[in-house]
Structures are given as structure tokens and as C-alpha cells.
Design an enzyme around this catalytic site. Structure first.
Site, PDB file in Angstrom:
ATOM      1  N   GLN A 337       0.833  -1.209   0.000  1.00 61.82           N
ATOM      2  CA  GLN A 337       0.000   0.000   0.000  1.00 61.82           C
ATOM      3  C   GLN A 337       0.870   1.262   0.000  1.00 61.82           C
ATOM      4  OE1 GLN A 337      -3.216  -0.399  -0.320  1.00 61.82           O
ATOM      5  NE2 GLN A 337      -3.850   1.735  -0.195  1.00 61.82           N
ATOM      6  N   ILE A 338       1.934   1.248   0.783  1.00 58.93           N
ATOM      7  CA  ILE A 338       2.835   2.410   0.831  1.00 58.93           C
ATOM      8  C   ILE A 338       3.474   2.645  -0.543  1.00 58.93           C
ATOM      9  CG2 ILE A 338       5.051   3.237   1.789  1.00 58.93           C
ATOM     10  CD1 ILE A 338       4.157   2.036   4.501  1.00 58.93           C
ATOM     11  N   HIS A 339       3.749   1.562  -1.244  1.00 57.45           N
ATOM     12  CA  HIS A 339       4.334   1.671  -2.592  1.00 57.45           C
ATOM     13  C   HIS A 339       3.313   2.128  -3.641  1.00 57.45           C
ATOM     14  CE1 HIS A 339       7.750  -0.605  -0.962  1.00 57.45           C
ATOM     15  NE2 HIS A 339       8.403  -0.389  -2.081  1.00 57.45           N
ATOM     16  N   GLU A 364       3.060 -26.244   7.148  1.00 56.68           N
ATOM     17  CA  GLU A 364       3.520 -26.698   8.470  1.00 56.68           C
ATOM     18  C   GLU A 364       2.469 -26.435   9.557  1.00 56.68           C
ATOM     19  OE1 GLU A 364       7.568 -26.661   9.445  1.00 56.68           O
ATOM     20  OE2 GLU A 364       8.216 -26.698   7.357  1.00 56.68           O
TER      21      GLU A 364
END
Ligand code: CAA
Length: 384
Positions: A337-339, A364
Site C-alpha cells: 500500500q505504501i508503494h 507446516e
């Protein structure tokens, strides 16, 4: 109450692996994600650094390191390439550790040198097409005939199934005895009864192969049974306890890489006349991300320290796995989101990390299984 402290040796291992990982492993991670090329060459270099037999005792050519050193190293590899990290994780925390705990002298001296040198990559085959979260319902069988067992069955979602050199496999030796009727075996990849089936086309971890393994009248000598007959479920559960600390370490590594990338981007990107790192909305997101990563890191260290001190660590391993794997999925989303729009492209590594991290809450033991383990242990402890 137990505690941990990072020693100079721990910090030295961390800085050595960090340098190697960012220079060598990271250099080709994006390319491998595209080509799906197995990182064999890097795994061999990692073996030279002692990373492929980290907790294997020194007398078997291992590194004799503790679990704290191991999670530090694994996090650093995951920082650069989650595909490489999962191969390292299954190989070390599941395969080597199971042989260390349940193997006899002969098995240790035959298999540890091959594993520690990465001549053979280890795989673990428990899951089947109809037995994932519930491995007791597995259908594979192992029938004893004199000095050997005959194995039949299909295993699914096997990490390194195609590229491994040996596999620890579980199968039923007594159909009527539920979990006590399951046994574990070490099977060499060149066994003619072991056939590699279809390879999954996955959304992430694309340089780590995930395949079916078919056992077709596969003859395994009695000497390669791991533990006693009927010990297989215990072998698998014990292995997964250690493996889950490894998944926490992978999560912490990928999350840290996302945070570092987001910080770098936010300090460069300008909108509305200033760097976006000046906006409080971004700063608070970064603060939350860093805090969550730190919390996961402490759960990871704590579980590793309990294992190193020989205490029961099943609950702590599940807590670390549960929290860290869910944390990294929040972090990859926030970093993307920041990008902004760029985060959605392959020009930035966030897109790969977002895809890679998705399976961490699944393999796992799913998050739901971790909650079962944690609650079972808590409720049991409160009763006693
Ligand atoms: N250590 C040792 N023994 C254990 C154990 C542990 N952590 N947990 C359980 N056991 C033992 C119990 O003591 C019990 O033994 P006794 O009867 O002798 O006392 C026995 O195992 C059965 O225990 P449960 O009744 O609790 O077992 P269950 O059938 O209810 O299942 C479960 C428990 C936690 C749900 C378990 O089935 C589980 O972990 N499921 C998830 C499986 C999983 O994680 N699969 C991942 C596949 S591997 C993978 O992803 C690897 C890869 O390639 C990346």
C-alpha cells in the site's frame, strides 16, 4: 521462566549470513521467481558456510549451532529469497532435526555428512491428497517383509520433492492402531520405487518446487526406519514443532525486508510537495509495522531458546508460527500500500514478497491448527 540473550557469536553469524544473503541470494531472487529455477548453486554455497547442517553435531560435519543461531540465519536468507529459505528450513528444522532426535548412530553417520554438505537436500512427506491438517488419516502403507518394508501411497505438496536427495516419509504399518500405527522412514531419492509426480504451479515460493511423491512398491531396508515401528506420528509432530519456529523465522525475515523497502520508498517518493515519509498516516503505519515485527521476533527467539534449553516448546513454537505468519501477511499488504501502484508491479520486490508470504499461514500447520495446538496445551496444563 526462561529467557534468551544474543551472544557475540550469534551476532557474528547474523552479520555473516546477512552479508552473504543480500549479496548472493538476493541478487537473483526476482529472476528465480520468474524462471522457477531451483537455487542449487546457492544452497551449495550455503553449505560451505555451514547453513545446511546448522544444528547437526560437529562430529557429523555439522555446525553444532543452537536454534537461536539457526533462526537468525534463516531470517536473513528469507529477507532476500523466501524460496531459498523454505528449502533451508525443511532441510534443517525438519529433516536434520528428526534424524538428530530419532536416528540411530548408523543413520546419523550415513546421512548427516550428505545433508550438511547439501549433496542431498532433505524433504519431508507427511501430507497426502486427503490428509492435510489431519495426518492420522493418511493412507500410505508400509508392509514389513523380512529385512525390508514395502511402501505404497501418494504424498502431496512436498517441498523439494523433485530436487531432494532424500525424503523422510510416514506410512501406516498398522492400519488399526491410528496414530500409533504410523512409522517414519528415510528414503533415498534414487530408490526406483519413488516416483516424482506433478509439480504444483504456485502463486509464490516459485523457485522452491512442490510436488507429489508416489511410492510404488518402494522397498526400504529396515535400517532406514526412523525410530521404532509406530513412532512415525511422534516423529512428525516433533519435527513440526521445530519446523514451526522456522516458519516464524521466515516470516520475520520477509516482513523485515518489506519494512525496509517501504521505508526506503517512503523517504524517496514525493507527493503534495513533500516526501511521503513526512505524512503522519505513513509514519504511523511504519511504526505499527516495526512493532509487529519486533513482537514476532521475540516470540521466535523465545520458542528457539526454550528448544535450546531442552524445555517443552510446542506451545511457544505454535504461538510464534501463528503470530509471525499472520503478521507478515499484514506487513506485506501495508508495504504494498505504501508503494502505491508501483507496489503492484514487478519493478519492486514487494509484489513477490506479498505472494511468497501467503502460504506461511498454511504450511507446516494452518493458523487454525496452531490455535488447536495452543488451546489444547493450555487447557491440558490448567487441568493438571
Ligand atoms: N510432540 C510429540 N508428540 C505429540 C505432539 C508433539 N508436538 N503433539 C501430539 N503428539 C502426540 C500425542 O502425545 C499423542 O500421543 P499419545 O496418544 O501417545 O499420547 C498423539 O501424538 C496424538 O495426539 P493428538 O490426539 O493431539 O493428535 P490429533 O490427531 O488430534 O492431531 C494435530 C493433532 C495438532 C491437529 C496434528 O494432527 C497436526 O499438527 N496437524 C497439522 C499437520 C501439519 O502441520 N501438516 C503440515 C504438513 S508438513 C509441511 O507443510 C512441510 C513442508 O513441506 C513445508
Amino acid at each position: 521462566m526462561s529467557y534468551y540473550r544474543l551472544t557475540d557469536e550469534h551476532l557474528m553469524i547474523q552479520s555473516m549470513v546477512r552479508e552473504f544473503s543480500r549479496k548472493v541470494v538476493g541478487a537473483t531472487a526476482a529472476e528465480r521467481d520468474q524462471t522457477k529455477e531451483f537455487p542449487r548453486e546457492n544452497l551449495e554455497k550455503m553449505a560451505e558456510l555451514g547453513l545446511m547442517g546448522m544444528m547437526v553435531p560437529l562430529e557429523y560435519n555439522g555446525e553444532g549451532a543452537d536454534t537461536i543461531s539457526y533462526v537468525l540465519a534463516l531470517s536473513e536468507i528469507a529477507y532476500s529469497c523466501a524460496s531459498t529459505a523454505v528449502v533451508m528450513s525443511v532441510h534443517n528444522s525438519i529433516v536434520c532435526e528428526s534424524i538428530k532426535r530419532f536416528g540411530n548412530e548408523d543413520q546419523k553417520s550415513r546421512y548427516f555428512p550428505q545433508l550438511a554438505s547439501a549433496e542431498k537436500i532433505g524433504a519431508f512427506a507427511l501430507t497426502e491428497p486427503h490428509a492435510g491438517s489431519d495426518p492420522v488419516s493418511q493412507a500410505a502403507t508400509a508392509v514389513k517383509k523380512g529385512d525390508h518394508y514395502v511402501l505404497n501411497g501418494t504424498k502431496r505438496f512436498i517441498t523439494s520433492g523433485k530436487n531432494c536427495g532424500l525424503v523422510i516419509v510416514t506410512a501406516k504399518t498398522d492400519e488399526s492402531a491410528r496414530h500409533k500405527g504410523i512409522s517414519a522412514f528415510i528414503v533415498n531419492k534414487d530408490n526406483p520405487g519413488l516416483v516424482v509426480g506433478r509439480e504444483e504451479d504456485k502463486m509464490g515460493l516459485r523457485a522452491s518446487d512442490t510436488t507429489d511423491l508416489m511410492f510404488e512398491n518402494c522397498i526400504v531396508p529396515v535400517e532406514d526406519r526412523l525410530g521404532e515401528e509406530g513412532d512415525g506420528f511422534k516423529v512428525a509432530m516433533t519435527a513440526l514443532d521445530g519446523g514451526r519456529i522456522g516458519i516464524a523465522a521466515q516470516s520475520v525475515g520477509v516482513a523485515q525486508a518489506c519494512l525496509d523497502a517501504a521505508v526506503k520508498y517512503a523517504k524517496k517518493r514525493e507527493q503534495f510537495g513533500q516526501k511521503i515519509s513526512k505524512f503522519q498516516g505513513i509514519r504511523w503505519t511504519i511504526a505499527d509495522m516495526a512493532t509487529e515485527i519486533e513482537a514476532a521476533r521475540h516470540l521466535m527467539f523465545y520458542a528457539a531458546a526454550m528448544k535450546d534449553m531442552g524445555e517443552r516448546f510446542s506451545t511457544q513454537a505454535s504461538m510464534a508460527k501463528l503470530f509471525a505468519s499472520e503478521m507478515v501477511n499484514r506487513i506485506t499488504g501495508k508495504a504494498l500500500q505504501i508503494h502505491g501502484g508501483y507496489g503492484f508491479t514487478r519493478d519492486y520486490p514487494i509484489e513477490r514478497m506479498y505472494r511468497d508470504a501467503r502460504v506461511f499461514t498454511i504450511y507446516e500447520g494452518t493458523s487454525e491448527i496452531q490455535r488447536i495446538v495452543i488451546s489444547n496445551n493450555i487447557l491440558k496444563d490448567r487441568r493438571s
